[in-house]
Design a protein around this motif. Structure first.
Motif: not given
Length: 83
Positions: A66-71, A19-31
């Motif tokens: 920029e934040i998403a790419e760094e994260a 769940l944590h990984s999914m949340a991070i992927e959604e929060m920092y979705d570069v696409e």
């Protein structure tokens, strides 16, 4: 005792990790951010967005990107140790 811990605790920790990984992927979705940037550009070109609104949203999205790419970079470099 350890067997009982493994049977009761380990499934929950793996679910929380997923769940944590999914949340991070959604929060920092570069696409998704890139698509929003394209939409902003298109709305501006069609005249549905004023130059001021376009520039404001563009700056917001560039910061988000920029934040998403760094994260993503930091998270992909993280080594996970499992016991």
């Amino acid at each position: 005792m350890f067997v009982l811990d493994d049977l009761l605790v380990r499934p929950f920790t793996s679910i929380i990790g997923i769940l944590h990984s999914m949340a991070i992927e959604e929060m920092y979705d570069v696409e998704a951010i890139t698509n929003e940037m394209k939409e902003n550009q298109l709305l501006y070109e069609l005249g549905d967005r004023s130059p001021e609104e376009y520039e404001r949203r563009k700056a917001e999205l560039e910061t988000e990107l920029e934040i998403a790419e760094e994260a993503r970079e930091q998270l992909s470099g993280r080594v996970e140790v499992r016991g």
